[in-house]
Design an enzyme around this catalytic site. Structure first.
Site, PDB file in Angstrom:
ATOM      1  N   CYS A   1       0.801  -1.230   0.000  1.00  0.00           N
ATOM      2  CA  CYS A   1       0.000   0.000   0.000  1.00  0.00           C
ATOM      3  C   CYS A   1       0.832   1.278   0.000  1.00  0.00           C
ATOM      4  O   CYS A   1       0.312   2.347  -0.312  1.00  0.00           O
ATOM      5  CB  CYS A   1      -0.957   0.000   1.189  1.00  0.00           C
ATOM      6  SG  CYS A   1      -1.967  -1.483   1.282  1.00  0.00           S
TER       7      CYS A   1
ATOM      8  N   HIS B   1      -3.120   7.752   6.426  1.00  0.00           N
ATOM      9  CA  HIS B   1      -3.281   6.504   5.693  1.00  0.00           C
ATOM     10  C   HIS B   1      -4.717   6.024   5.851  1.00  0.00           C
ATOM     11  O   HIS B   1      -5.356   5.652   4.866  1.00  0.00           O
ATOM     12  CB  HIS B   1      -2.279   5.469   6.219  1.00  0.00           C
ATOM     13  CG  HIS B   1      -2.273   4.184   5.467  1.00  0.00           C
ATOM     14  ND1 HIS B   1      -1.964   4.105   4.130  1.00  0.00           N
ATOM     15  CD2 HIS B   1      -2.556   2.903   5.872  1.00  0.00           C
ATOM     16  CE1 HIS B   1      -2.039   2.838   3.729  1.00  0.00           C
ATOM     17  NE2 HIS B   1      -2.393   2.097   4.774  1.00  0.00           N
TER      18      HIS B   1
ATOM     19  N   HIS C   1      -9.736   2.176  -0.836  1.00  0.00           N
ATOM     20  CA  HIS C   1      -8.285   2.028  -0.727  1.00  0.00           C
ATOM     21  C   HIS C   1      -7.725   1.504  -2.048  1.00  0.00           C
ATOM     22  O   HIS C   1      -7.960   0.355  -2.435  1.00  0.00           O
ATOM     23  CB  HIS C   1      -7.964   1.066   0.414  1.00  0.00           C
ATOM     24  CG  HIS C   1      -6.517   0.961   0.736  1.00  0.00           C
ATOM     25  ND1 HIS C   1      -5.554   1.805   0.221  1.00  0.00           N
ATOM     26  CD2 HIS C   1      -5.836   0.085   1.542  1.00  0.00           C
ATOM     27  CE1 HIS C   1      -4.373   1.475   0.687  1.00  0.00           C
ATOM     28  NE2 HIS C   1      -4.522   0.426   1.488  1.00  0.00           N
TER      29      HIS C   1
END
Length: 588
Positions: free
Chosen positions: A175, A307, A345
């Site tokens: 990520c 995040h 995401h």
């Protein structure tokens, strides 16, 4: 320029600073950055439960995902890729090529001007979810050796098309991939390895088995909604995105979105809880070392794009590390939000999506709100103490530093700090005069040129933007067969003068036609004298002719119609007009 303990930012960037000068991307239900801006500011949840990617026949796979549009389309001819090879090319690579072109042009650079330069390309990516279909399920082995789906080739295709010679590779830290790529790019320019860097990232959710694996890992939200910092947060929605940014030194940039102040990465290392468990300790160490290195107090950073994936474990750990470093000696709460609340995401592409969201904040002066939050989490003490506040409504952003976090689930952490371009446009970019402006454009299709011309004509003239377009189109953009122009004025008008035509590639000679007596009219030079280049040449003519008793400026601007009844005045004025127009055109 940046002083410890103060939020003052100079109005002009230091010449050796590294800046973001071009951006492009495609995001869930948002075909470009402008669409993304509108959706973020209007609090739109960009997830959808349609079956564009796969049929929803597995009960354990969430139906909602964030999907980009038109991944099946690709202009192979423009990139000189044979159709049979383009058909096998990974859709992520196809999208990256198209948006790389857009980011380069957005920086005001003609792509062919990069050929042979030390421009690097780094792509943040992870899974290629089309690999199984395009490689392992092929009924016939091709003579391309599977080049179409290798993740390393995503960067190499871009370098090959542009003809650039800088480093070209792919980064995979899950990520945090795209912010790791930014950190590499930043250092490549800073230490003189490259003149420019293209940082790109991509994520397409094309294989339901990947989603099933993430679901069984406990990372995904069963209802498909991403709820960062909310009491009901239960995981994230998987999402797609393609993002590209162009980095260069400030002294070479034609436009500046933001300055990259510093980038830094670290890794959690060994953790008893397991490799996917985040570490408050290592996140805090990263942040503390980061601000010590760039000599900026974290207390002057007013806004952090977190995040914030909306997982039960991840959000509290991240907020604890943020509070520990950013909230010492702070006056008022630190503002945070997560782009994932709107977009889901995008995994390896999420970092660039965050950067583009931050640039939208800097351009509009408004922090897009965190959505899908009804009650802040009870188990996060910073929310109770009021030291950190989640942005839940469009909020005025005070121009200062913006930071963002990006964490990989294997422990690869990244942090970046951006500063806005504080140079203000003079009079908002409006011209100092009321002269019309000629804007010339080219494109792949007539519709593309028409769309661009209509957009320009629908807004007030921005002389800096017009100049950027002039410099971009000063030389031919390759494989642009349609050309068009429009004349814009410093007011919005429905009567826009424009024309579009097809260019067949044959350069035609320029012919100058000079008319004779009879083409004159009363006051024929008055309007043209508003243009400085024309006026300067006429003034030179006027100086030379005065010794012969001829006042050419008076003749061209006279309010007496009888002035042109004199044959000598007529001949001299027509000659001066046409010679001046000729010289002005040659000079341009």
């Amino acid at each position: 320029m940046y002083c410890n303990g103060t939020s003052t930012i100079d109005s002009a960037p230091i010449q050796d600073e590294i800046v973001i000068s071009g951006i492009s991307g495609r995001f869930p239900e948002s075909d470009n950055v402008r669409h993304l801006k509108e959706n973020l500011l209007n609090k739109v949840d960009l997830g959808s439960d349609d079956c564009r990617r796969w049929q929803h026949d597995h009960p354990d796979i969430p139906k909602r995902t964030g999907k980009v549009n038109n991944i099946e389309k690709f202009d192979a001819e423009y990139f000189d890729i044979p159709f049979n090879q383009a058909h096998l090319l990974d859709p992520m690579t196809r999208c990256l090529l198209e948006h790389t072109y857009e980011a380069i042009v957005d920086a005001g650079i003609n792509p062919k001007d990069l050929r042979g330069t030390k421009t690097g390309v780094i792509v943040g990516t992870s899974f290629s979810e089309s690999e199984n279909v395009l490689v392992y399920e092929k009924t016939q082995v091709t003579d391309h050796g599977g080049l179409e789906c290798r993740r390393s080739m995503q960067a190499n295709w871009i370098s090959h098309w542009l003809g650039v010679t800088g480093p070209s590779y792919t980064v995979d830290t899950a990520c945090s991939s795209s912010i790791y790529a930014m950190e590499h790019a930043y250092r490549n320019i800073k230490f003189g390895q490259c003149d420019n860097m293209i940082v790109a990232a991509t994520n397409l959710c094309l294989n339901p088995l990947i989603s099933l694996q993430y679901m069984r890992l406990g990372a995904l939200s069963s209802d498909g909604f991403c709820k960062p910092f909310d009491n009901n947060a239960n995981g994230y929605m998987r999402s797609e995105a393609i993002g590209v940014v162009f980095l260069q030194k400030a002294k070479n940039a034609k436009r500046i979105y933001a300055t990259v102040i510093h980038c830094k990465t670290n890794c959690d290392g060994f953790k008893e809880e397991g490799i996917t468990f985040p570490s408050t300790k290592m996140q805090s160490i990263l942040l503390q070392q980061f601000y010590d290195e760039c000599n900026i107090s974290p207390s002057v950073v007013a806004y952090v794009d977190a995040h914030g994936t909306g997982t039960k474990v991840g959000d509290p750990i991240e907020i604890n590390s943020i509070e520990k470093v950013f909230c010492k000696d702070r006056q008022g709460p630190l503002l945070i939000s997560s782009s994932k609340s709107n977009t889901g995401h995008a995994e390896p592409a999420s970092g660039l999506l965050q950067i583009i969201k931050v640039l939208i904040t800097m351009e509009t002066g408004i922090i897009p709100p965190n959505i899908n939050i009804t009650k802040e989490r009870d188990d996060i003490e910073a929310f109770k103490r009021g030291t950190i506040r989640v942005v839940t409504t469009p909020t005025i952003w005070e121009p200062t530093f913006v930071a963002l976090n990006s964490f990989g689930f294997g422990g690869a952490n990244a942090h970046i700090l951006l500063a806005p371009n504080m140079k203000q446009k003079v009079n908002g970019g409006a011209p100092k005069d009321d002269l019309p402006r000629l804007v010339v454009l080219s494109g792949r299709t007539e519709q593309a040129v028409e769309s661009f011309l209509c957009e320009i004509g629908s807004q007030l003239v921005d002389v800096e933007y017009v100049r950027l377009l002039h410099e971009l189109h000063a030389e031919e953009l390759l494989n642009h067969p349609y050309r068009g122009y429009t004349i814009v004025e410093n007011q919005i008008s429905s009567n826009i003068t424009s024309e579009i035509d097809h260019y067949d590639g044959v350069r035609k000679p320029i012919c100058f036609v000079f008319s004779g007596i009879g083409s004159q009219w009363f006051g024929m030079g008055k309007a043209l004298l508003r243009f400085p280049a024309f006026c300067e040449t006429i003034e030179k003519c006027d100086t030379l002719l005065k010794i012969h008793g001829v006042h050419i400026i008076d003749i061209l601007t006279s309010k007496q119609k009888v002035t042109l009844d004199c044959i000598s005045n007529t001949v001299v004025s027509i000659t001066a007009m046409q010679v001046t127009n000729f010289l002005t055109m040659i000079a341009q």
